[in-house]
Design a protein around this motif. Structure first.
Motif, short mmCIF file in Angstrom:
data_model
loop_
_atom_site.label_atom_id
_atom_site.label_comp_id
_atom_site.label_asym_id
_atom_site.label_seq_id
_atom_site.Cartn_x
_atom_site.Cartn_y
_atom_site.Cartn_z
N ASN A 102 7.29 7.38 10.09
CA ASN A 102 7.89 6.97 8.83
C ASN A 102 7.15 7.71 7.70
OD1 ASN A 102 9.41 4.13 9.74
ND2 ASN A 102 7.61 4.50 10.95
N GLY A 103 7.60 8.10 6.76
CA GLY A 103 7.01 8.51 5.75
C GLY A 103 6.62 7.48 4.71
N PHE A 104 5.51 7.51 4.03
CA PHE A 104 5.07 6.36 3.15
C PHE A 104 4.01 6.88 2.23
CE2 PHE A 104 1.08 6.62 5.34
CZ PHE A 104 0.42 5.64 4.87
N ILE A 105 3.73 5.98 1.14
CA ILE A 105 2.90 6.08 -0.07
C ILE A 105 1.89 5.23 0.36
CG2 ILE A 105 2.65 6.36 -2.62
CD1 ILE A 105 5.49 6.93 -2.88
N GLN A 106 0.85 5.67 0.60
CA GLN A 106 -0.57 4.95 1.07
C GLN A 106 -1.10 4.08 0.04
OE1 GLN A 106 -3.53 6.77 3.51
NE2 GLN A 106 -5.01 5.21 2.71
N PRO A 107 -1.26 4.46 -1.46
CA PRO A 107 -1.78 3.57 -2.28
C PRO A 107 -0.84 2.39 -2.60
CG PRO A 107 -1.81 5.80 -3.20
CD PRO A 107 -0.99 5.85 -2.04
N LEU A 108 0.42 2.67 -2.66
CA LEU A 108 1.47 1.42 -2.54
C LEU A 108 1.24 0.45 -1.53
CD1 LEU A 108 4.54 2.95 -4.35
CD2 LEU A 108 2.46 1.91 -5.39
N VAL A 109 1.03 0.98 -0.13
CA VAL A 109 0.91 0.21 0.87
C VAL A 109 -0.45 -0.53 0.85
CG1 VAL A 109 0.59 0.39 3.28
CG2 VAL A 109 2.43 1.62 2.33
N ASP A 110 -1.36 0.32 0.30
CA ASP A 110 -2.81 -0.38 0.01
C ASP A 110 -2.65 -1.79 -0.55
OD1 ASP A 110 -3.72 1.38 1.82
OD2 ASP A 110 -4.95 2.46 0.37
N ARG A 111 -1.87 -1.48 -2.00
CA ARG A 111 -1.58 -2.53 -2.47
C ARG A 111 -1.12 -3.73 -2.27
NH1 ARG A 111 1.49 -0.62 -7.70
NH2 ARG A 111 -0.11 0.92 -7.85
N GLU A 112 -0.26 -3.42 -1.00
CA GLU A 112 0.54 -4.79 -0.65
C GLU A 112 -0.49 -5.36 0.22
OE1 GLU A 112 3.38 -5.58 -1.47
OE2 GLU A 112 4.45 -4.10 -2.35
N LEU A 113 -1.03 -4.56 0.99
CA LEU A 113 -2.21 -5.04 1.96
C LEU A 113 -3.47 -6.04 1.01
CD1 LEU A 113 -2.97 -2.15 4.27
CD2 LEU A 113 -1.41 -4.15 4.60
N ALA A 114 -3.66 -5.59 -0.20
CA ALA A 114 -4.63 -6.22 -0.89
C ALA A 114 -4.04 -7.55 -1.47
CB ALA A 114 -5.11 -5.47 -2.13
N LEU A 115 -2.53 -7.47 -1.92
CA LEU A 115 -2.01 -8.60 -2.35
C LEU A 115 -1.77 -9.60 -1.35
CD1 LEU A 115 0.91 -6.91 -4.83
CD2 LEU A 115 -0.98 -8.32 -5.24
N GLY A 116 -1.62 -9.30 -0.14
CA GLY A 116 -1.47 -10.18 1.00
C GLY A 116 -2.68 -10.95 1.31
#
Length: 555
Positions: A102-116
């Motif tokens: 899967n391609g992805f954008i890491q800064p946006l995924v990191d943000r979801e992890l932080a919001l979690g």
């Protein structure tokens, strides 16, 4: 307010640290994440997330949020200078429940992890706090954190935080790793690469291309949200600042884009590739994970995913040790289980880099001549397309019970499949969602809990283990259900095929979905006694003795 005590102190709010904190938060562990920066990093980083990492995010309830920033089933092609496809990596199977590439954008995924993390009252994320020192007391750690401003300059006196465990997830230069004197063995590649991200994707195709041009090798990647990435090799001796300049960036892009395209550049950065690994991931009460434990070239996109595997392996072990269910020796299995696989991923990444950019003319010639020939051989083509070359985790030792000598062809010590299951109401879902982030005993067709003795039941209670019986979907799910357990339907026959090849009808799954043991019902008590020993859990064997605090009660 910064807490001055916790169970686990994580230094570094990158993907590994944030994933570990989400696992610990899900398990109710008091956790502090300290990050020296004023915000999460927002520059070009990882672009590939695999099925194992998505399964880890699923375990903590964040996979849907993460997948909003992905391109599922992204194909990776190696193309020569004449446009011929020499190899294509395009796996279609989903044994673990998610697409393998899967391609992805890491800064946006990191943000979801932080919001979690905001879901958990037991977890605190503290930005602008730099790690300074650690004292290992034997029973825990005393860590000095220094408040800093946006530029990293101190703004006050150090704050001392006491914790049971310290985990350094603080990158390749890891102050935590350096503080405990762990070596970081390996090498740094001489080649550097300029990464450029463009907005309003001027090309729009959905996949990844490695252009194997001897004179001008480059990588082109499609990312979510209309972003196109290019990666160009920096010539030996080139000035890094000049290579990042507007003039040079536009000149490079002009070689790969039509003349009338005016790209909108959103970021650019030069990287050097490293291949390094610490000899151990634990020193007393201090552990390292992610880039602090290992670094690898980007060619297979496994740096990010290897860090997520670390966090997934480590989270439940820290939870058991923090609660006193298991003793500190359980954490030794972290290095036992993760080191060899991380090393294999490094070697694979180095190998792919050598194929993409060979070190000498002879190697380039061999690649250019053999590549087109090998691509015509069906078995070779399928081997690459299905990613059979990717090293999969196999634990010869650790918190597992092999029925005899470790067998790399057997199921123990490997990741368990994630089939679709249905409950008695006919609702279909993935296995992990049915059992949750916990240990599980899964048996085929017949209930097995009648074979459990009192010692086994106490161990399962301490682990908050879920008992599950899986049956063919045509059978009743209400007859002979295990006490306090689940009965699920095997929707597509995956379970039946798995158990047909397994050496037993009961599988013990760990929270990280590694197969801890496989046995028959009559072997369960002996198997669980050995597993308890390997988990470093010392339970009383008398029926009147009180068990330790369970994972469920503590959470």
């Amino acid at each position: 307010m910064l807490p001055t005590s916790c169970d686990v102190l994580i230094v570094g709010a990158g993907p590994t640290g944030l994933t570990l904190a989400n696992h610990l938060g899900t398990l109710g562990i008091r956790t502090l994440v300290a990050e020296r920066l004023p915000a999460l990093i927002d520059y070009p980083r990882g672009v590939g997330v695999d099925d194992e990492a998505l399964r880890s995010f699923q375990a903590v309830g964040l996979v849907d949020a993460v997948r909003r920033h992905t391109v599922p089933n992204q194909v990776m092609r190696f193309v020569d200078r004449r446009g011929r496809v020499l190899a294509s990596i395009e796996p279609t199977a989903e044994p673990f429940g998610w697409p393998r590439r899967n391609g992805f954008i890491q800064p946006l995924v990191d943000r979801e992890l932080a919001l979690g993390l905001e879901r958990f009252p037991s977890v605190t994320l503290a930005l602008r706090h730099a790690f300074e020192s650690v004292e290992d007391t034997g029973e825990g750690v005393r860590v000095a954190l220094r408040p800093v401003d946006d530029a990293g300059e101190p703004t006050g006196a150090p704050v001392t935080v006491t914790a049971r465990w310290l985990v350094g997830c603080d990158g390749g230069r890891s102050p935590v790793r350096n503080a405990v004197g762990l070596p970081f063995e390996g090498r740094s590649e001489s080649t550097r690469w300029l990464v450029i991200d463009l907005a309003d994707d001027p090309i729009g195709t959905p996949n990844v291309s490695f252009r194997l041009d001897d004179d001008f090798p480059y990588v082109e990647l499609a990312l979510p949200h209309g972003i196109r990435r290019f990666e160009f090799m920096v010539p030996d001796g080139a000035d890094e600042a000049e290579f990042e300049s507007d003039a040079r960036v536009h000149a490079l892009l002009a070689r790969v884009l039509p003349a009338d395209v005016r790209p909108r550049i959103i970021r650019r950065r030069v990287y050097m590739h490293h291949a390094r690994i610490a000899p151990t991931f634990r020193s007393g009460r201090v552990l390292v994970a992610g880039d602090a434990a290992h670094l690898m070239p980007v060619w297979q996109g496994q740096g990010f995913n290897t860090g997520i595997r670390d966090a997934t392996n480590l989270g439940w072990k820290l939870a058991l040790a923090s609660r006193g269910v298991a003793d500190a020796g359980l954490l030794d299995t972290y290095t036992q289980e993760r080191h060899a696989h991380a090393g294999a991923m490094i070697e694979l990444s180095v190998l792919v880099g050598r194929i993409f950019v060979p070190a000498n003319p002879l190697a380039r010639l061999a690649r250019n001549l053999l590549g087109p020939l090998l691509s015509r051989i069906g078995p070779v083509r399928r081997y690459i397309a299905e990613m059979r070359f990717k090293p999969m985790p196999f634990f010869a030792d650790g918190a597992i019970v092999h029925p005899g000598a470790p067998d790399a062809k057997g199921p123990v010590g490997k990741v368990f499949v994630q089939p679709r299951v249905a409950d008695a109401g006919g609702r279909i879902g993935r296995l992990d969602d049915a059992i949750g982030l916990r240990f599980a005993l899964i048996g085929w067709s017949a209930r097995f809990d009648a074979w459990l003795d009192d010692d086994s039941r106490r161990l399962l209670d301490a682990l908050d283990a879920q008992t599950v019986v899986v049956r063919p979907s045509c059978q009743s799910l209400e007859r002979e259900a295990p006490a306090h357990g689940l009965v699920l339907a095997d929707v597509d026959g995956t379970f039946k095929r798995w158990f047909d090849a397994a050496p037993g009808s009961v599988v013990v799954l760990r929270p990280d979905r590694i197969v801890a043991a496989v046995c028959t019902p009559w072997q369960l008590n002996a198997t669980l006694r050995e597993l308890g020993r390997r988990l470093r859990i010392d339970l009383p064997t008398t029926a009147t003795a009180a068990p330790p605090q369970s994972m469920k009660e503590a959470a």
